[in-house]
Enzyme design. Structure first.
Site, PDB file in Angstrom:
ATOM      1  N   ARG A 223       5.854  -0.589  -0.796  1.00 33.75           N
ATOM      2  CA  ARG A 223       4.827  -0.645  -1.750  1.00 33.75           C
ATOM      3  C   ARG A 223       4.787   0.654  -2.680  1.00 33.75           C
ATOM      4  O   ARG A 223       5.242   1.560  -2.213  1.00 33.75           O
ATOM      5  CB  ARG A 223       3.417  -0.807  -0.870  1.00 33.75           C
ATOM      6  CG  ARG A 223       3.217  -2.241  -0.555  1.00 33.75           C
ATOM      7  CD  ARG A 223       2.852  -3.078  -1.693  1.00 33.75           C
ATOM      8  NE  ARG A 223       2.802  -4.360  -1.194  1.00 33.75           N
ATOM      9  CZ  ARG A 223       3.508  -5.472  -1.044  1.00 33.75           C
ATOM     10  NH1 ARG A 223       4.819  -5.440  -1.449  1.00 33.75           N
ATOM     11  NH2 ARG A 223       3.243  -6.772  -0.522  1.00 33.75           N
ATOM     12  N   HIS A 271       9.747  -5.226  -8.988  1.00 37.43           N
ATOM     13  CA  HIS A 271       8.995  -6.047  -7.989  1.00 37.43           C
ATOM     14  C   HIS A 271       9.687  -7.272  -7.725  1.00 37.43           C
ATOM     15  O   HIS A 271       8.906  -8.247  -7.761  1.00 37.43           O
ATOM     16  CB  HIS A 271       7.521  -5.915  -7.979  1.00 37.43           C
ATOM     17  CG  HIS A 271       7.112  -6.163  -6.681  1.00 37.43           C
ATOM     18  ND1 HIS A 271       5.672  -5.610  -6.359  1.00 37.43           N
ATOM     19  CD2 HIS A 271       7.309  -6.634  -5.524  1.00 37.43           C
ATOM     20  CE1 HIS A 271       5.215  -5.860  -5.119  1.00 37.43           C
ATOM     21  NE2 HIS A 271       6.457  -6.579  -4.753  1.00 37.43           N
TER      22      HIS A 271
HETATM   23  P1  NDP Z   1       5.686  -6.825   9.178  1.00 38.09           P
HETATM   24  O1  NDP Z   1       4.276  -6.506   9.571  1.00 38.09           O
HETATM   25  O2  NDP Z   1       6.310  -8.267   9.851  1.00 38.09           O
HETATM   26  O3  NDP Z   1       6.502  -5.294   9.855  1.00 38.09           O
HETATM   27  C1  NDP Z   1       6.048  -4.144   9.605  1.00 38.09           C
HETATM   28  C2  NDP Z   1       7.093  -3.183  10.353  1.00 38.09           C
HETATM   29  O4  NDP Z   1       6.431  -1.843   9.661  1.00 38.09           O
HETATM   30  C3  NDP Z   1       6.807  -3.315  11.756  1.00 38.09           C
HETATM   31  O5  NDP Z   1       8.084  -3.149  12.381  1.00 38.09           O
HETATM   32  C4  NDP Z   1       5.813  -1.929  12.095  1.00 38.09           C
HETATM   33  O6  NDP Z   1       6.116  -1.427  13.334  1.00 38.09           O
HETATM   34  C5  NDP Z   1       6.451  -1.034  11.086  1.00 38.09           C
HETATM   35  N1  NDP Z   1       5.294  -0.043  10.973  1.00 38.09           N
HETATM   36  C6  NDP Z   1       3.962  -0.411  10.303  1.00 38.09           C
HETATM   37  N2  NDP Z   1       3.438   0.789  10.459  1.00 38.09           N
HETATM   38  C7  NDP Z   1       4.239   1.918  10.824  1.00 38.09           C
HETATM   39  C8  NDP Z   1       3.986   3.312  11.188  1.00 38.09           C
HETATM   40  N3  NDP Z   1       2.893   4.023  11.064  1.00 38.09           N
HETATM   41  N4  NDP Z   1       5.124   3.934  11.383  1.00 38.09           N
HETATM   42  C9  NDP Z   1       6.433   3.214  11.810  1.00 38.09           C
HETATM   43  N5  NDP Z   1       6.526   1.777  11.378  1.00 38.09           N
HETATM   44  C10 NDP Z   1       5.397   1.177  10.930  1.00 38.09           C
HETATM   45  O7  NDP Z   1       5.941  -6.544   7.583  1.00 38.09           O
HETATM   46  P2  NDP Z   1       7.222  -7.576   6.938  1.00 38.09           P
HETATM   47  O8  NDP Z   1       8.428  -7.102   7.421  1.00 38.09           O
HETATM   48  O9  NDP Z   1       7.101  -8.980   6.683  1.00 38.09           O
HETATM   49  O10 NDP Z   1       7.007  -6.859   5.451  1.00 38.09           O
HETATM   50  C11 NDP Z   1       7.243  -5.488   5.248  1.00 38.09           C
HETATM   51  C12 NDP Z   1       6.697  -5.110   3.960  1.00 38.09           C
HETATM   52  O11 NDP Z   1       7.938  -5.243   2.760  1.00 38.09           O
HETATM   53  C13 NDP Z   1       5.578  -5.537   3.474  1.00 38.09           C
HETATM   54  O12 NDP Z   1       4.271  -5.176   3.901  1.00 38.09           O
HETATM   55  C14 NDP Z   1       5.843  -5.375   1.965  1.00 38.09           C
HETATM   56  O13 NDP Z   1       5.226  -3.934   1.791  1.00 38.09           O
HETATM   57  C15 NDP Z   1       6.980  -5.177   1.661  1.00 38.09           C
HETATM   58  N6  NDP Z   1       7.679  -6.211   0.997  1.00 38.09           N
HETATM   59  C16 NDP Z   1       7.981  -6.142  -0.351  1.00 38.09           C
HETATM   60  C17 NDP Z   1       8.798  -7.270  -1.112  1.00 38.09           C
HETATM   61  C18 NDP Z   1       9.335  -6.811  -2.625  1.00 38.09           C
HETATM   62  O14 NDP Z   1       9.708  -7.627  -3.262  1.00 38.09           O
HETATM   63  N7  NDP Z   1       9.303  -5.601  -2.864  1.00 38.09           N
HETATM   64  C19 NDP Z   1       8.415  -8.437  -0.781  1.00 38.09           C
HETATM   65  C20 NDP Z   1       8.058  -8.604   0.819  1.00 38.09           C
HETATM   66  C21 NDP Z   1       7.699  -7.699   1.526  1.00 38.09           C
HETATM   67  P3  NDP Z   1       5.851  -2.328  14.722  1.00 38.09           P
HETATM   68  O15 NDP Z   1       7.067  -3.364  14.783  1.00 38.09           O
HETATM   69  O16 NDP Z   1       6.003  -1.431  15.842  1.00 38.09           O
HETATM   70  O17 NDP Z   1       4.646  -3.031  14.548  1.00 38.09           O
END
Ligand code: NDP
Length: 308
Positions: A223, A271
């Site tokens: 993001r 994006h």
């Molecule tokens: P998920 O919620 O499935 O996964 C999020 C991951 O981030 C998890 O592994 C989580 O850890 C980790 N995480 C969250 N907070 C922290 C932190 N403070 N420190 C370390 N690790 C952290 O999300 P998705 O994989 O579905 O999507 C991820 C992101 O990708 C979306 O939120 C969005 O921002 C971005 N996105 C962008 C797109 C684009 O076109 N540019 C399209 C789709 C998504 P844990 O496993 O331990 O919970």
């Protein structure tokens, strides 16, 4: 009849109406801003206007049309109803295509070759084995874990960082803030696939870039607010970062006069890294609308306290 409102302050959501109605013809689907929307029970959102959800007196469910929900949770007046998101394997594979392109762009020196072509320079570079290139993926969720496994299959040395310990075959994983520096230290190409939360906002900053090997690359597809734009420009100017591909920005579209358009060695993409199809969005919303009506557990529920 359950009423569903499509709501965004800056994105025309009307194209989703046919796919939602195809998947759930029993729903009454209306657009935000029309009088009929006031008693909707389900709001389907991207960047909802501040306060608009709180104005829906019969609201029972908020559904994102995307994987990220930061734009919904950012509203301090968000009513206490469940929030769900879209989780789609093709979303993850689309992201994997985009990140693989970015990794190969740098690993196979296309960044240098394209620059050389503009000056009619015929220069060949050493072809390194992918196992010598460490790709570090921040976020190992539904999307990040798929990207990590695909890059591992291509032979890259893949490292991943998440909040909790993860076990992904062939991927060296790191957990929690205390292991961030160890994760960054040996990374050549950093990929951000984190959700936007209080902990991750501004994480792509000068301190983070300084930990990477000099000349490392950044592929940012999380993001916009993860990134401190001035710190990126400075790291590119000094060469601490040898290049970056940035797909997401705090203000989208990126304003025409924004300095990042002209930052050296930066590829700006609009994006577009991965978008779930209208059919998938419609189907997942239909499933959750039916589950809500039957009092069944909802799919892809967001942990609001955690922020993702
Ligand atoms: P998920 O919620 O499935 O996964 C999020 C991951 O981030 C998890 O592994 C989580 O850890 C980790 N995480 C969250 N907070 C922290 C932190 N403070 N420190 C370390 N690790 C952290 O999300 P998705 O994989 O579905 O999507 C991820 C992101 O990708 C979306 O939120 C969005 O921002 C971005 N996105 C962008 C797109 C684009 O076109 N540019 C399209 C789709 C998504 P844990 O496993 O331990 O919970």
């Amino acid at each position: 009849m359950t009423k569903l409102v499509l709501m965004s302050r800056d994105y025309d959501m009307s194209h989703l109406m046919p796919s939602i109605l195809r998947a759930a013809p029993e729903l009454d689907v209306v657009m935000h801003g029309t009088p009929a929307a006031a008693d909707a029970q389900i709001a389907v959102c991207w960047n909802p206007p501040a306060g608009a959800l709180a104005a829906l007196s019969r609201l029972r469910l908020v559904h994102s049309i995307a994987a990220g929900v930061d734009n919904i949770l950012a509203d301090p007046t968000l009513p206490s109803v469940p929030v769900c998101r879209v989780v789609d394997p093709r979303h993850a594979s689309g992201m994997s295509e985009f990140v693989t392109w970015g990794v190969l762009h740098y690993h196979r020196h296309f960044d240098r070759v394209l620059a050389n072509q503009r000056e009619q320079r015929w220069l060949r570079y050493e072809q390194r084995d992918p196992s010598q290139c460490a790709v570090g993926i921040m976020g190992l969720g539904e999307i990040g874990s798929r990207v990590a496994l695909d890059l591992h299959r291509l032979g890259f040395a893949v490292r991943g960082w998440a909040r909790n310990a993860r076990d992904l075959p062939g991927v060296q994983t790191f957990a929690g803030a205390q292991s961030l520096n160890a994760f960054l230290d040996a990374t050549d190409i950093l990929v951000c696939l984190l959700p936007l939360t209080a902990e991750t906002r501004g994480l792509l900053n000068a301190q983070t870039f300084a930990r990477l090997r000099p000349g490392s690359k950044l592929i940012h597809v999380g993001r916009g607010e993860h990134l401190v734009p001035g710190d990126l420009s400075a790291a590119l100017a000094t060469g601490q970062l040898g290049g970056a591909i940035v797909d997401v920005f705090p203000t989208e579209p990126l304003p025409a006069d924004h300095p990042l358009w002209r930052a050296p060695n930066l590829v700006v993409t609009p994006h577009m890294a991965s978008v779930a199809s209208s059919e998938t969005i419609g189907t997942q919303i239909a499933h959750n609308a039916r589950r809500l009506a039957r009092g069944e557990p909802l799919l892809n529920l967001v942990d609001i306290a955690r922020g993702y």
